[in-house]
Design a protein around this motif. Structure first.
Motif, PDB file in Angstrom:
ATOM      1  N   ASP A  19       1.111  -1.221   0.509  1.00  0.00           N
ATOM      2  CA  ASP A  19       0.286  -0.155  -0.057  1.00  0.00           C
ATOM      3  C   ASP A  19       0.628   1.216  -0.580  1.00  0.00           C
ATOM      4  O   ASP A  19       1.152   1.668   1.447  1.00  0.00           O
ATOM      5  N   VAL A  20       0.727   2.353  -1.273  1.00  0.00           N
ATOM      6  CA  VAL A  20       1.888   2.788  -1.322  1.00  0.00           C
ATOM      7  C   VAL A  20       1.318   4.618  -1.380  1.00  0.00           C
ATOM      8  O   VAL A  20       1.821   5.520  -1.874  1.00  0.00           O
ATOM      9  N   VAL A  48      -7.328  -2.880  -6.486  1.00  0.00           N
ATOM     10  CA  VAL A  48      -8.137  -1.791  -6.823  1.00  0.00           C
ATOM     11  C   VAL A  48      -7.694  -0.895  -6.016  1.00  0.00           C
ATOM     12  O   VAL A  48      -8.023  -1.293  -4.884  1.00  0.00           O
ATOM     13  N   LEU A  49      -7.831   0.407  -6.228  1.00  0.00           N
ATOM     14  CA  LEU A  49      -7.789   1.369  -5.926  1.00  0.00           C
ATOM     15  C   LEU A  49      -8.749   1.524  -5.298  1.00  0.00           C
ATOM     16  O   LEU A  49      -9.860   1.954  -5.687  1.00  0.00           O
ATOM     17  N   LEU A  77      -8.114   7.333  -9.813  1.00  0.00           N
ATOM     18  CA  LEU A  77      -9.032   7.850  -8.645  1.00  0.00           C
ATOM     19  C   LEU A  77      -9.803   5.987  -9.283  1.00  0.00           C
ATOM     20  O   LEU A  77      -9.713   5.534 -10.623  1.00  0.00           O
ATOM     21  N   THR A  78      -9.923   4.613  -8.414  1.00  0.00           N
ATOM     22  CA  THR A  78     -10.552   3.960  -8.849  1.00  0.00           C
ATOM     23  C   THR A  78      -9.630   3.072  -9.579  1.00  0.00           C
ATOM     24  O   THR A  78     -10.795   1.989 -10.326  1.00  0.00           O
ATOM     25  N   THR A 129      -7.628   2.926   0.055  1.00  0.00           N
ATOM     26  CA  THR A 129      -6.930   1.394   0.414  1.00  0.00           C
ATOM     27  C   THR A 129      -6.644   1.075  -1.528  1.00  0.00           C
ATOM     28  O   THR A 129      -6.330   1.734  -2.594  1.00  0.00           O
ATOM     29  N   GLY A 130      -6.033  -0.362  -1.636  1.00  0.00           N
ATOM     30  CA  GLY A 130      -5.473  -0.446  -3.069  1.00  0.00           C
ATOM     31  C   GLY A 130      -3.786  -1.090  -2.317  1.00  0.00           C
ATOM     32  O   GLY A 130      -2.861  -0.486  -1.376  1.00  0.00           O
TER      33      GLY A 130
END
Length: 150
Positions: A19-20, A48-49, A77-78, A129-130
């Motif tokens: 997770d960066v 997935v972000l 985004l996403t 998240t991602g």
């Protein structure tokens, strides 16, 4: 005369997925010794972000000197798993290249970037998240130069 990647004796370094997406700069590779030529830099979304406005970019934070942008921020985004991020090797004002579904137009740069001692960082504008993994292709510009995963 055009030189092939095999003639350059490119070295590849992988950074495990993590997770960066912290809303801050995260070191992804470190140049601890000497100068290196960066020939390619790829990020791959592995989870997935999360939702929410978010921009991503690469930057270089030298041990001595001022942090510089390696590309302009791009909306991530996403982004779905399999999305790829890359540099064009052009001007720092060029946007980070984003490709979905495991395809991106750039990878190895026609114009490698010479970097000194410091960190290559991934910068995001939001904490979501991602997870993203990274690969760097490089060659030493001087004897003893190193580039490793941070």
């Amino acid at each position: 005369m055009r030189i092939s990647p095999a003639q350059l004796d490119l070295q590849r370094v992988d950074r495990a997925t993590a997770d960066v997406l912290t809303g801050a700069a995260v070191a992804i590779f470190t140049i601890a010794t000497g100068n290196v030529w960066l020939h390619g830099l790829i990020g791959e979304v592995t989870t997935v972000l999360g939702a929410g406005a978010n921009n991503g970019s690469f930057q270089f934070n030298p041990t001595t000197g001022t942090t510089i942008a390696m590309c302009a921020a791009t909306d991530i985004l996403t982004d779905e798993a399999g999305s790829l991020y890359s540099l064009t090797g052009g001007a720092a004002s060029d946007s980070m290249t984003v490709g979905s579904s495991g395809a991106v137009r750039t990878g190895l740069m026609g114009n490698p970037i010479l970097l000194g001692i410091g960190d290559i960082e991934f910068l995001t504008s939001a904490n979501v998240t991602g997870s993203v993994s990274f690969q760097a292709w490089w060659t030493p510009a001087e004897d003893g130069a190193t580039l490793v995963a941070a």
